[in-house]
Design a protein around this motif. Structure first.
Motif, PDB file in Angstrom:
ATOM      1  N   VAL A  85       0.848  -1.185   0.000  1.00 38.54           N
ATOM      2  CA  VAL A  85       0.000   0.000   0.000  1.00 38.54           C
ATOM      3  C   VAL A  85       0.886   1.239   0.000  1.00 38.54           C
ATOM      4  CG1 VAL A  85      -1.758   1.278   1.288  1.00 38.54           C
ATOM      5  CG2 VAL A  85      -1.762  -1.203   1.303  1.00 38.54           C
ATOM      6  N   ILE A 145       1.526   4.641   1.312  1.00 35.22           N
ATOM      7  CA  ILE A 145       1.055   5.433   2.445  1.00 35.22           C
ATOM      8  C   ILE A 145       1.416   6.895   2.202  1.00 35.22           C
ATOM      9  CG2 ILE A 145       1.167   3.487   4.045  1.00 35.22           C
ATOM     10  CD1 ILE A 145       3.717   4.636   5.167  1.00 35.22           C
ATOM     11  N   TYR A 175      -0.427   7.812  11.707  1.00 35.92           N
ATOM     12  CA  TYR A 175      -1.650   7.918  10.916  1.00 35.92           C
ATOM     13  C   TYR A 175      -1.472   7.347   9.517  1.00 35.92           C
ATOM     14  CZ  TYR A 175      -2.783  10.894  14.814  1.00 35.92           C
ATOM     15  OH  TYR A 175      -2.988  11.353  16.077  1.00 35.92           O
ATOM     16  N   SER A 176      -0.271   7.419   8.984  1.00 36.40           N
ATOM     17  CA  SER A 176      -0.006   6.861   7.652  1.00 36.40           C
ATOM     18  C   SER A 176      -0.150   5.346   7.655  1.00 36.40           C
ATOM     19  CB  SER A 176       1.398   7.234   7.192  1.00 36.40           C
ATOM     20  OG  SER A 176       1.505   8.615   7.015  1.00 36.40           O
ATOM     21  N   GLN A 182      -2.191   3.620   9.233  1.00 37.24           N
ATOM     22  CA  GLN A 182      -3.594   3.229   9.302  1.00 37.24           C
ATOM     23  C   GLN A 182      -4.234   3.110   7.925  1.00 37.24           C
ATOM     24  OE1 GLN A 182      -5.820   5.558  12.179  1.00 37.24           O
ATOM     25  NE2 GLN A 182      -4.012   5.668  13.501  1.00 37.24           N
ATOM     26  N   TYR A 183      -3.525   3.520   6.859  1.00 36.34           N
ATOM     27  CA  TYR A 183      -4.028   3.341   5.495  1.00 36.34           C
ATOM     28  C   TYR A 183      -3.917   1.887   5.053  1.00 36.34           C
ATOM     29  CZ  TYR A 183      -4.680   8.278   4.553  1.00 36.34           C
ATOM     30  OH  TYR A 183      -5.144   9.561   4.562  1.00 36.34           O
ATOM     31  N   HIS A 212      -4.899  -1.921   5.363  1.00 35.65           N
ATOM     32  CA  HIS A 212      -6.031  -2.686   5.890  1.00 35.65           C
ATOM     33  C   HIS A 212      -5.521  -3.688   6.917  1.00 35.65           C
ATOM     34  CE1 HIS A 212      -9.981  -4.572   5.797  1.00 35.65           C
ATOM     35  NE2 HIS A 212      -9.364  -5.740   5.801  1.00 35.65           N
TER      36      HIS A 212
END
Length: 171
Positions: free
Chosen positions: A52, A54, A62-63, A65-66, A68
């Protein structure tokens, strides 16, 4: 950084509105002189972790948390395990990114997690337990009421025709 120049682009008269037809029919845009993306113009770079991309402009907590399967508490736990500061993602060094990838790789994320959940739901449907039946019917599984809410699962409301009362049929 690339220098910018002005470029005029002619516009067809038919595409202009009535109020601008008598005026000049060209529009100016700023265009980089040489190259484009990656050649001195715009430079877009993202960090890929767990398959992913980020965001660069957010803090690492917070990055992450992108991805899954990684929420707020797990991202905090990863940063604590690695003794990282919660700095902005683009400020991470190469070594820090590599150790972060290794740590995230220890968890079940993305495709593996989705596949695991899908297999678990299929198993519930096969053994025809209460939860499996609710999944199959597209109804809430965890005991919620269904009289008023759960529109997401049940779909759009279907209108039901009203019965005529016997007194109105006699007339």
């Amino acid at each position: 950084m690339a220098t910018l120049s002005m470029v005029s682009v002619p516009i067809a008269p038919s595409s202009l509105s009535l109020s601008t037809r008598g005026r000049s029919s060209s529009v100016s845009f700023r265009v980089p002189k040489k190259g484009g993306i990656g050649h001195g113009g715009l430079r877009i770079e993202c960090i890929r972790i767990g398959g992913v991309e980020i965001p660069n402009h957010k803090r690492v907590e917070y990055s992450l948390q992108y991805i899954h399967g990684i929420g707020r508490s797990r991202s905090r736990q990863i940063l604590l395990d690695l003794n990282f500061d919660n700095k902005i993602t683009k400020d991470l060094s190469e070594e820090e990114v590599i150790t972060l990838r290794k740590e995230v790789g220890k968890y079940m994320i993305e495709g593996d997690l989705k596949r695991f959940n899908r297999v678990a739901i299929e198993r519930l449907k096969e053994i025809r337990c209460y939860r499996g039946i609710r999944h199959k019917l597209g109804l809430p599984v965890r005991g919620q009421r269904t009289k008023n809410n759960c529109r997401t699962l049940k779909g759009k409301r279907a209108s039901v025709a009203k019965k005529k009362s016997p007194s109105s049929q006699e007339e």
